[in-house]
Design a protein around this motif. Structure first.
Motif, mmCIF file in Angstrom:
data_model
loop_
_atom_site.group_PDB
_atom_site.id
_atom_site.type_symbol
_atom_site.label_atom_id
_atom_site.label_comp_id
_atom_site.label_asym_id
_atom_site.label_seq_id
_atom_site.Cartn_x
_atom_site.Cartn_y
_atom_site.Cartn_z
ATOM 1 N N LEU A 10 2.288 1.692 -3.475
ATOM 2 C CA LEU A 10 1.263 2.177 -4.395
ATOM 3 C C LEU A 10 0.995 3.658 -4.175
ATOM 4 O O LEU A 10 0.866 4.423 -5.130
ATOM 5 C CB LEU A 10 -0.025 1.369 -4.232
ATOM 6 C CG LEU A 10 -1.212 1.808 -5.091
ATOM 7 C CD1 LEU A 10 -0.876 1.679 -6.569
ATOM 8 C CD2 LEU A 10 -2.435 0.991 -4.744
ATOM 9 N N ALA A 11 0.939 4.088 -2.927
ATOM 10 C CA ALA A 11 0.702 5.505 -2.626
ATOM 11 C C ALA A 11 1.853 6.365 -3.136
ATOM 12 O O ALA A 11 1.628 7.448 -3.700
ATOM 13 C CB ALA A 11 0.516 5.695 -1.124
ATOM 14 N N LEU A 25 1.612 6.547 -6.908
ATOM 15 C CA LEU A 25 0.497 7.416 -7.281
ATOM 16 C C LEU A 25 0.880 8.881 -7.149
ATOM 17 O O LEU A 25 0.621 9.689 -8.052
ATOM 18 C CB LEU A 25 -0.722 7.099 -6.411
ATOM 19 C CG LEU A 25 -1.941 7.990 -6.592
ATOM 20 C CD1 LEU A 25 -2.522 7.791 -7.973
ATOM 21 C CD2 LEU A 25 -2.964 7.684 -5.529
ATOM 22 N N GLY A 53 0.818 -1.212 0.000
ATOM 23 C CA GLY A 53 0.000 0.000 0.000
ATOM 24 C C GLY A 53 0.848 1.257 0.000
ATOM 25 O O GLY A 53 0.539 2.230 -0.692
ATOM 26 N N THR A 65 -3.629 4.393 -12.237
ATOM 27 C CA THR A 65 -2.667 3.731 -11.349
ATOM 28 C C THR A 65 -3.309 2.593 -10.584
ATOM 29 O O THR A 65 -2.728 1.519 -10.465
ATOM 30 C CB THR A 65 -2.073 4.767 -10.360
ATOM 31 O OG1 THR A 65 -1.477 5.811 -11.112
ATOM 32 C CG2 THR A 65 -1.036 4.108 -9.467
ATOM 33 N N LEU A 66 -4.492 2.814 -10.071
ATOM 34 C CA LEU A 66 -5.151 1.770 -9.298
ATOM 35 C C LEU A 66 -5.584 0.615 -10.198
ATOM 36 O O LEU A 66 -5.551 -0.545 -9.793
ATOM 37 C CB LEU A 66 -6.337 2.335 -8.520
ATOM 38 C CG LEU A 66 -5.954 3.337 -7.440
ATOM 39 C CD1 LEU A 66 -7.200 3.921 -6.797
ATOM 40 C CD2 LEU A 66 -5.060 2.722 -6.402
ATOM 41 N N LYS A 67 -5.984 0.916 -11.424
ATOM 42 C CA LYS A 67 -6.387 -0.152 -12.339
ATOM 43 C C LYS A 67 -5.202 -1.032 -12.730
ATOM 44 O O LYS A 67 -5.322 -2.248 -12.829
ATOM 45 C CB LYS A 67 -7.041 0.427 -13.586
ATOM 46 C CG LYS A 67 -7.551 -0.605 -14.543
ATOM 47 C CD LYS A 67 -8.285 0.025 -15.704
ATOM 48 C CE LYS A 67 -8.613 -0.983 -16.750
ATOM 49 N NZ LYS A 67 -9.932 -1.507 -16.691
ATOM 50 N N SER A 106 -2.592 -1.545 -10.944
ATOM 51 C CA SER A 106 -1.995 -2.216 -9.789
ATOM 52 C C SER A 106 -2.778 -3.462 -9.378
ATOM 53 O O SER A 106 -2.277 -4.254 -8.593
ATOM 54 C CB SER A 106 -1.924 -1.261 -8.595
ATOM 55 O OG SER A 106 -3.222 -1.004 -8.111
ATOM 56 N N ILE A 107 -3.971 -3.639 -9.901
ATOM 57 C CA ILE A 107 -4.781 -4.819 -9.572
ATOM 58 C C ILE A 107 -4.244 -6.010 -10.343
ATOM 59 O O ILE A 107 -4.173 -5.984 -11.562
ATOM 60 C CB ILE A 107 -6.262 -4.576 -9.891
ATOM 61 C CG1 ILE A 107 -6.805 -3.437 -9.033
ATOM 62 C CG2 ILE A 107 -7.058 -5.854 -9.675
ATOM 63 C CD1 ILE A 107 -8.203 -3.037 -9.400
ATOM 64 N N ASN A 153 -3.343 13.559 -1.744
ATOM 65 C CA ASN A 153 -3.128 12.112 -1.674
ATOM 66 C C ASN A 153 -1.936 11.763 -0.789
ATOM 67 O O ASN A 153 -1.941 10.736 -0.120
ATOM 68 C CB ASN A 153 -2.963 11.516 -3.059
ATOM 69 C CG ASN A 153 -4.307 11.256 -3.704
ATOM 70 O OD1 ASN A 153 -5.290 11.022 -3.034
ATOM 71 N ND2 ASN A 153 -4.331 11.300 -5.016
ATOM 72 N N ASN A 178 -5.383 8.591 -10.613
ATOM 73 C CA ASN A 178 -5.866 7.618 -9.611
ATOM 74 C C ASN A 178 -6.440 6.388 -10.295
ATOM 75 O O ASN A 178 -6.110 5.257 -9.939
ATOM 76 C CB ASN A 178 -6.955 8.232 -8.734
ATOM 77 C CG ASN A 178 -6.415 9.103 -7.654
ATOM 78 O OD1 ASN A 178 -5.219 9.217 -7.456
ATOM 79 N ND2 ASN A 178 -7.312 9.744 -6.934
#
Length: 122
Positions: free
Chosen positions: A11-12, A15, A8, A115-117, A119-120, A52, A112
């Motif tokens: 990832l932060a 991002l 986490g 990056t989040l997409k 990282s899955i 963020n 957002n």
């Protein structure tokens, strides 16, 4: 699927760095419209990156799981107070154009999703 706190944090960080790059890119794009528009777009994007970063710092500050929801809610409140307060400063106090600021903000928020997409992992 369970993720570690270290994942986490990584990832932060990824991002926030991506949002800083997009904020600089937005500033360069709006430089064609003038220095004020470029500064406004850059500041709008930087607001999201700062928000963020504050959210991540708040969420990952504690180690216990008991207060994690409270830390998350406090971080989200801090993020949006930063973003909305910064927009107020940009448009009302510094008299910069609002459209580039909102464009920079939206571009940084779009990071957002991307990056989040990515990282899955399935």
């Amino acid at each position: 699927m369970l993720n570690s706190l270290a994942a986490g944090r990584r990832l932060a960080l990824r991002l926030c760095v991506a949002q800083l790059l997009v904020a600089m890119l937005a500033g360069l794009i709006f430089l064609t419209l003038g220095r004020g528009a470029a500064l406004s777009a850059l500041a709008g994007g930087l607001l999201v990156a700062l928000g963020n970063a504050l959210l991540a710092a708040r969420v990952f500050a504690g180690m216990g799981a008991g207060a994690s929801l409270a830390r998350f809610l406090a971080g989200m409140l801090l993020k949006w107070v930063t973003v909305l307060g910064g927009l107020f400063l940009i448009t009302v106090r510094w008299h910069l154009p609002p459209a580039p600021a909102i464009a920079g903000l939206v571009l940084a928020l779009a990071v957002n999703l991307i990056t989040l997409k990515t990282s899955i992992k399935q």
